[in-house]
Design a protein around this motif. Structure first.
Motif: not given
Length: 372
Positions: A131-145
């Protein structure tokens, strides 16, 4: 005929089919899309003018430059991690898939069920698989950096608010739920209600709804009204509590998150002898099944398909130009007016200025609120 498809959706599907088959007849496209041959020919002409395909006798074909590039293994695979495939999320998934297909790419989906460790494992596996990139709907509280640095590919966060250091690391696309809630309150105030109650179940959407409701109540100078912020387990009891509080305070309108709870409110109001919308007005938040309620619910509708499409386009743009700045996009939900608030259906743009139809003014029936 399915003339209800938006032009952009038709164009994306035409481009995807042309890229897949290299050339296709207009009649085949018309049958595939469920529209008239005239509509398809007009769409082909528009896409040809934009330089996206070649118009040929009886149909459309890829451009010569695209034929030459087809020999290269250039398919862009994008991974998507969604917490669910139920209710809110299917339209976002389809929007992303549509945009990627139109660009010659492919979407791969994983479902995390809000499990923070599982979402990381799924994302890592998709990147390892190409995969060249990601679309994410993370769980609440996930640290995206941490995700952005650890995965090594561009990420776009969908329908989540990013804060602090995360702001500088990942693109994001989300609904402006505060604006959506404020639009609903303003609509009800425009119908003559001087107080608007709120019932909001615990979801990632709730903070924005609470914020927008409070801001609109203050800005419009409305009277104090019950505000119930409850857990998932408390929702049935909260509907009854809302009815009791509105009866006690004389409030005659409510914004309810979500559709299921708003539909339950309609049922409970009916059991109290309260007629909607004559005696009480209801607006729901989500618009998943609002139109199926009795009466059909006026609803705030987040632009789910547009969110997915925009997120995919942001990711593709970042892949084309890695030096592009990080962007955060907010979209204002629509207000779809139906029967439950006592106004005739109007466009979202004019919803705030709608007037009372056959519904009596609040309090004119002698009630002080539902069950009063």
């Amino acid at each position: 005929m399915n003339e209800a498809l938006l032009p952009q959706e038709r164009h994306e599907r035409i481009l995807a089919e042309v890229r897949r088959r290299r050339s296709v007849r207009a009649a085949e496209l018309a049958a595939l899309l469920g529209v008239s041959g005239m509509t398809v020919r007009r769409d082909i002409g528009h896409l040809a003018e934009r330089g996206l395909l070649s118009r040929v006798h009886g149909g459309a074909a890829v451009l010569a430059a695209q034929k030459a590039a087809a020999a290269e293994p250039a398919e862009v695979v994008v991974g998507m991690v969604s917490p669910s495939t139920a209710f809110y999320f299917p339209d976002m998934i389809r929007g992303a898939q549509s945009a990627l297909a139109a660009a010659g790419g492919r979407l791969v989906l994983q479902v995390s069920r809000y499990d923070e460790q599982e979402q990381w494992r799924q994302a890592r596996a998709m990147v390892d698989a190409g995969a060249r990139g990601l679309l994410l709907t993370p769980a609440p509280g996930t640290v995206m950096r941490d995700w952005a640095r650890g995965l090594g590919v561009p990420c776009v966060v969908l329908e989540r608010q990013v804060n602090g250091l995360d702001l500088s690391e990942v693109d994001s696309v989300r609904s402006d739920h505060a604006a959506g809630a404020a639009r609903a309150v303003a609509h009800l105030a425009g119908l003559g209600h001087r107080g608007v109650a709120l019932l909001a179940v615990d979801t990632p959407t709730r903070p924005g709804i609470l914020e927008g409701h409070a801001q609109a109540v203050a800005a419009l100078g409305l009277s104090a009204a019950p505000v119930l912020a409850v857990s998932q387990d408390e929702r049935a009891e909260a509907v009854s509590a809302l009815i009791e509080e509105c009866a006690r305070t004389g409030v005659t309108a409510a914004l309810v998150h979500s559709d299921q709870d708003a539909a339950l409110l309609l049922q409970r109001l009916r059991s109290h002898g309260c007629v909607v919308p004559r005696d009480f007005a209801v607006v729901s938040y989500d618009d998943e099944v609002a139109a199926l309620a009795d009466p059909p619910l006026t609803a705030v509708a987040p632009p789910k398909a547009h969110l997915g499409r925009c997120a995919a386009e942001l990711l593709l743009a970042h892949l084309r130009n890695p030096a592009a700045p990080v962007r955060h996009v907010r979209m204002v939900p629509r207000l779809i007016v139906r029967s439950s608030c006592g106004a005739s259906p109007v466009s979202a743009a004019g919803a705030g200025s709608a007037r009372v139809g056959s519904r009596r003014s609040p309090g004119s029936t002698g009630r002080t609120g539902p069950g009063g």
